[in-house]
Write a protein that holds these residues in place. Structure first.
Motif, PDB file in Angstrom:
ATOM      1  N   VAL A 155       0.859  -1.188   0.000  1.00 43.30           N
ATOM      2  CA  VAL A 155       0.000   0.000   0.000  1.00 43.30           C
ATOM      3  C   VAL A 155       0.891   1.233   0.000  1.00 43.30           C
ATOM      4  CG1 VAL A 155      -1.775   1.253   1.242  1.00 43.30           C
ATOM      5  CG2 VAL A 155      -1.817  -1.243   1.200  1.00 43.30           C
ATOM      6  N   ILE A 156       0.632   2.099  -0.983  1.00 48.68           N
ATOM      7  CA  ILE A 156       1.416   3.324  -1.119  1.00 48.68           C
ATOM      8  C   ILE A 156       0.479   4.495  -0.868  1.00 48.68           C
ATOM      9  CG2 ILE A 156       2.749   4.744  -2.701  1.00 48.68           C
ATOM     10  CD1 ILE A 156       3.494   2.179  -4.165  1.00 48.68           C
ATOM     11  N   PRO A 157       0.781   5.339   0.112  1.00 45.43           N
ATOM     12  CA  PRO A 157      -0.069   6.512   0.355  1.00 45.43           C
ATOM     13  C   PRO A 157      -0.082   7.434  -0.871  1.00 45.43           C
ATOM     14  CG  PRO A 157       1.542   6.208   2.133  1.00 45.43           C
ATOM     15  CD  PRO A 157       1.883   5.250   1.053  1.00 45.43           C
ATOM     16  N   GLU A 158      -1.235   8.026  -1.124  1.00 49.16           N
ATOM     17  CA  GLU A 158      -1.406   8.881  -2.307  1.00 49.16           C
ATOM     18  C   GLU A 158      -0.458  10.071  -2.316  1.00 49.16           C
ATOM     19  OE1 GLU A 158      -3.215   8.746  -5.145  1.00 49.16           O
ATOM     20  OE2 GLU A 158      -3.802   6.715  -4.601  1.00 49.16           O
ATOM     21  N   GLU A 159      -0.094  10.592  -1.134  1.00 52.22           N
ATOM     22  CA  GLU A 159       0.782  11.765  -1.109  1.00 52.22           C
ATOM     23  C   GLU A 159       2.207  11.446  -1.534  1.00 52.22           C
ATOM     24  OE1 GLU A 159       0.219  10.024   2.957  1.00 52.22           O
ATOM     25  OE2 GLU A 159      -1.148  10.961   1.583  1.00 52.22           O
ATOM     26  N   GLU A 160       2.593  10.156  -1.503  1.00 50.90           N
ATOM     27  CA  GLU A 160       3.936   9.770  -1.932  1.00 50.90           C
ATOM     28  C   GLU A 160       4.020   9.550  -3.438  1.00 50.90           C
ATOM     29  OE1 GLU A 160       5.884   6.585   0.036  1.00 50.90           O
ATOM     30  OE2 GLU A 160       5.184   7.215   2.014  1.00 50.90           O
ATOM     31  N   VAL A 161       2.893   9.418  -4.104  1.00 51.63           N
ATOM     32  CA  VAL A 161       2.883   9.105  -5.529  1.00 51.63           C
ATOM     33  C   VAL A 161       3.114  10.375  -6.332  1.00 51.63           C
ATOM     34  CG1 VAL A 161       1.504   8.205  -7.421  1.00 51.63           C
ATOM     35  CG2 VAL A 161       1.331   7.197  -5.154  1.00 51.63           C
ATOM     36  N   GLY A 162       3.998  10.282  -7.336  1.00 51.89           N
ATOM     37  CA  GLY A 162       4.270  11.425  -8.208  1.00 51.89           C
ATOM     38  C   GLY A 162       4.883  12.555  -7.412  1.00 51.89           C
ATOM     39  N   GLY A 163       4.306  13.713  -7.544  1.00 51.05           N
ATOM     40  CA  GLY A 163       4.804  14.855  -6.791  1.00 51.05           C
ATOM     41  C   GLY A 163       6.142  15.351  -7.298  1.00 51.05           C
ATOM     42  N   LYS A 164       6.727  16.222  -6.512  1.00 49.07           N
ATOM     43  CA  LYS A 164       7.989  16.826  -6.909  1.00 49.07           C
ATOM     44  C   LYS A 164       9.134  16.065  -6.259  1.00 49.07           C
ATOM     45  CE  LYS A 164       9.738  21.363  -7.788  1.00 49.07           C
ATOM     46  NZ  LYS A 164       9.411  22.757  -7.835  1.00 49.07           N
ATOM     47  N   ALA A 165      10.145  15.767  -7.039  1.00 44.63           N
ATOM     48  CA  ALA A 165      11.298  15.026  -6.526  1.00 44.63           C
ATOM     49  C   ALA A 165      12.367  16.001  -6.056  1.00 44.63           C
ATOM     50  CB  ALA A 165      11.869  14.125  -7.605  1.00 44.63           C
ATOM     51  N   ARG A 166      13.156  15.514  -5.133  1.00 46.05           N
ATOM     52  CA  ARG A 166      14.286  16.290  -4.641  1.00 46.05           C
ATOM     53  C   ARG A 166      15.428  16.148  -5.646  1.00 46.05           C
ATOM     54  NH1 ARG A 166      18.524  15.717  -1.237  1.00 46.05           N
ATOM     55  NH2 ARG A 166      18.273  13.514  -0.857  1.00 46.05           N
ATOM     56  N   TRP A 167      16.139  17.232  -5.932  1.00 50.20           N
ATOM     57  CA  TRP A 167      17.251  17.189  -6.887  1.00 50.20           C
ATOM     58  C   TRP A 167      18.438  16.484  -6.248  1.00 50.20           C
ATOM     59  CZ3 TRP A 167      17.658  17.769 -11.880  1.00 50.20           C
ATOM     60  CH2 TRP A 167      18.934  17.877 -12.443  1.00 50.20           C
ATOM     61  N   GLU A 168      18.902  15.433  -6.901  1.00 53.48           N
ATOM     62  CA  GLU A 168      20.008  14.645  -6.381  1.00 53.48           C
ATOM     63  C   GLU A 168      21.331  15.167  -6.932  1.00 53.48           C
ATOM     64  OE1 GLU A 168      19.672  12.404  -4.091  1.00 53.48           O
ATOM     65  OE2 GLU A 168      17.508  12.225  -4.113  1.00 53.48           O
ATOM     66  N   ASP A 169      22.434  14.817  -6.267  1.00 57.60           N
ATOM     67  CA  ASP A 169      23.757  15.319  -6.639  1.00 57.60           C
ATOM     68  C   ASP A 169      24.322  14.671  -7.893  1.00 57.60           C
ATOM     69  OD1 ASP A 169      23.653  16.930  -4.423  1.00 57.60           O
ATOM     70  OD2 ASP A 169      24.666  15.474  -3.139  1.00 57.60           O
ATOM     71  N   THR A 170      24.118  13.370  -8.057  1.00 55.10           N
ATOM     72  CA  THR A 170      24.728  12.666  -9.186  1.00 55.10           C
ATOM     73  C   THR A 170      23.659  12.156 -10.147  1.00 55.10           C
ATOM     74  OG1 THR A 170      24.649  10.524  -8.067  1.00 55.10           O
ATOM     75  CG2 THR A 170      26.620  11.883  -7.693  1.00 55.10           C
ATOM     76  N   PRO A 171      24.036  11.967 -11.399  1.00 57.43           N
ATOM     77  CA  PRO A 171      23.064  11.441 -12.365  1.00 57.43           C
ATOM     78  C   PRO A 171      22.543  10.053 -11.969  1.00 57.43           C
ATOM     79  CG  PRO A 171      24.982  12.302 -13.517  1.00 57.43           C
ATOM     80  CD  PRO A 171      25.287  12.347 -12.047  1.00 57.43           C
ATOM     81  N   GLU A 172      23.374   9.245 -11.353  1.00 63.14           N
ATOM     82  CA  GLU A 172      22.937   7.909 -10.948  1.00 63.14           C
ATOM     83  C   GLU A 172      21.843   7.992  -9.883  1.00 63.14           C
ATOM     84  OE1 GLU A 172      26.259   8.813 -10.938  1.00 63.14           O
ATOM     85  OE2 GLU A 172      26.758   7.830 -12.833  1.00 63.14           O
ATOM     86  N   LYS A 173      22.034   8.909  -8.915  1.00 61.05           N
ATOM     87  CA  LYS A 173      21.011   9.083  -7.881  1.00 61.05           C
ATOM     88  C   LYS A 173      19.722   9.644  -8.468  1.00 61.05           C
ATOM     89  CE  LYS A 173      24.006   9.736  -3.865  1.00 61.05           C
ATOM     90  NZ  LYS A 173      24.417  10.699  -2.814  1.00 61.05           N
ATOM     91  N   ARG A 174      19.834  10.562  -9.424  1.00 65.85           N
ATOM     92  CA  ARG A 174      18.642  11.116 -10.077  1.00 65.85           C
ATOM     93  C   ARG A 174      17.898  10.028 -10.840  1.00 65.85           C
ATOM     94  NH1 ARG A 174      22.182  15.640 -10.766  1.00 65.85           N
ATOM     95  NH2 ARG A 174      22.782  14.982 -12.855  1.00 65.85           N
ATOM     96  N   GLU A 175      18.661   9.175 -11.521  1.00 66.35           N
ATOM     97  CA  GLU A 175      18.040   8.082 -12.268  1.00 66.35           C
ATOM     98  C   GLU A 175      17.337   7.114 -11.318  1.00 66.35           C
ATOM     99  OE1 GLU A 175      19.285   4.560 -15.399  1.00 66.35           O
ATOM    100  OE2 GLU A 175      20.749   6.065 -14.841  1.00 66.35           O
ATOM    101  N   GLU A 176      17.957   6.803 -10.213  1.00 61.01           N
ATOM    102  CA  GLU A 176      17.353   5.908  -9.225  1.00 61.01           C
ATOM    103  C   GLU A 176      16.092   6.532  -8.632  1.00 61.01           C
ATOM    104  OE1 GLU A 176      16.361   2.765  -7.165  1.00 61.01           O
ATOM    105  OE2 GLU A 176      18.013   2.790  -8.596  1.00 61.01           O
ATOM    106  N   SER A 177      16.142   7.844  -8.363  1.00 59.16           N
ATOM    107  CA  SER A 177      14.978   8.555  -7.841  1.00 59.16           C
ATOM    108  C   SER A 177      13.823   8.507  -8.835  1.00 59.16           C
ATOM    109  CB  SER A 177      15.341  10.000  -7.533  1.00 59.16           C
ATOM    110  OG  SER A 177      14.203  10.746  -7.205  1.00 59.16           O
ATOM    111  N   LEU A 178      14.131   8.723 -10.102  1.00 61.45           N
ATOM    112  CA  LEU A 178      13.094   8.660 -11.139  1.00 61.45           C
ATOM    113  C   LEU A 178      12.528   7.247 -11.246  1.00 61.45           C
ATOM    114  CD1 LEU A 178      11.536   9.950 -13.473  1.00 61.45           C
ATOM    115  CD2 LEU A 178      13.444   9.362 -14.956  1.00 61.45           C
ATOM    116  N   ARG A 179      13.396   6.257 -11.193  1.00 59.96           N
ATOM    117  CA  ARG A 179      12.947   4.864 -11.277  1.00 59.96           C
ATOM    118  C   ARG A 179      12.019   4.526 -10.103  1.00 59.96           C
ATOM    119  NH1 ARG A 179      17.765   2.338 -11.332  1.00 59.96           N
ATOM    120  NH2 ARG A 179      18.051   2.892 -13.504  1.00 59.96           N
TER     121      ARG A 179
END
Length: 192
Positions: free
Chosen positions: A144-168
């Protein structure tokens, strides 16, 4: 009067020679060039170009993408046209004489009539299997995933790998939340 006849005969000879010199050979008439068939000179198009636009706009048919790329020869111009108009014009019937419809590989997971025509033994690919989320689904009750965690704005990560993982991770949460809503709607429908 004699000069007029000479001018007319000379003109007729010049027209005859010009038509003879510019006419195509009979062997060429059986196989017209792509430029004659399409009405424009097609540009070089690679499968990578078609795949690039097809991945950006999966709802646009591949034949429409290829036809527009043959006209423009540019991924950027074709992408801009899709963004401006929202669609691409369908190719004329003459296009299909030169470029027959491609039969899609049923394991590719691309939507379309080619997948519907495959045998029933091939299981259609789902988003759960495409993004390897089977481990997050336990039986019929997904995490079960709370609705407030779905989508929304992501935090900007330092490295491209972390950004890719965040997007995934955000994609995974969105897919699981959509599945959760679909199962809830099915249960409501069954209860009613």
């Amino acid at each position: 009067m004699g000069e007029v006849v000479n001018v007319v005969v000379a003109f007729a000879v010049i027209v005859f020679i010009f038509r003879w010199a510019t006419s195509s050979s009979p062997a060429n008439n059986n196989n017209p060039s792509p430029a004659d068939t399409l009405g424009f000179r097609p540009k070089n198009v690679t499968q990578d170009m078609v795949d690039t636009i097809g991945n950006m706009f999966p709802d646009i048919p591949r034949d429409n993408i290829r036809y527009e790329l043959l006209r423009t020869g540019s991924v950027e111009r074709t992408t801009n046209k899709i963004l401006e108009k929202g669609f691409l014009d369908a190719p004329p019937p003459s296009y299909f004489t030169l470029y027959p419809r491609a039969v899609l590989n049923p394991t590719a997971g691309a939507p379309g009539p080619a997948n519907n025509a495959t045998s029933s033994s091939v299981k259609p690919e789902t988003l759960i299997s495409r993004f390897n989320l089977q481990s997050r689904i336990k039986g019929d009750a997904p995490t079960v995933i709370p609705e407030e965690e779905v989508g929304g704005k992501a935090r900007w990560e330092d490295t491209p790998e972390k950004r890719e993982e965040s997007l995934r991770e955000r994609k995974a949460k969105m897919i699981l939340a959509a599945r959760q809503r679909m199962l809830a709607a099915q249960k409501e429908k069954e209860a009613a």
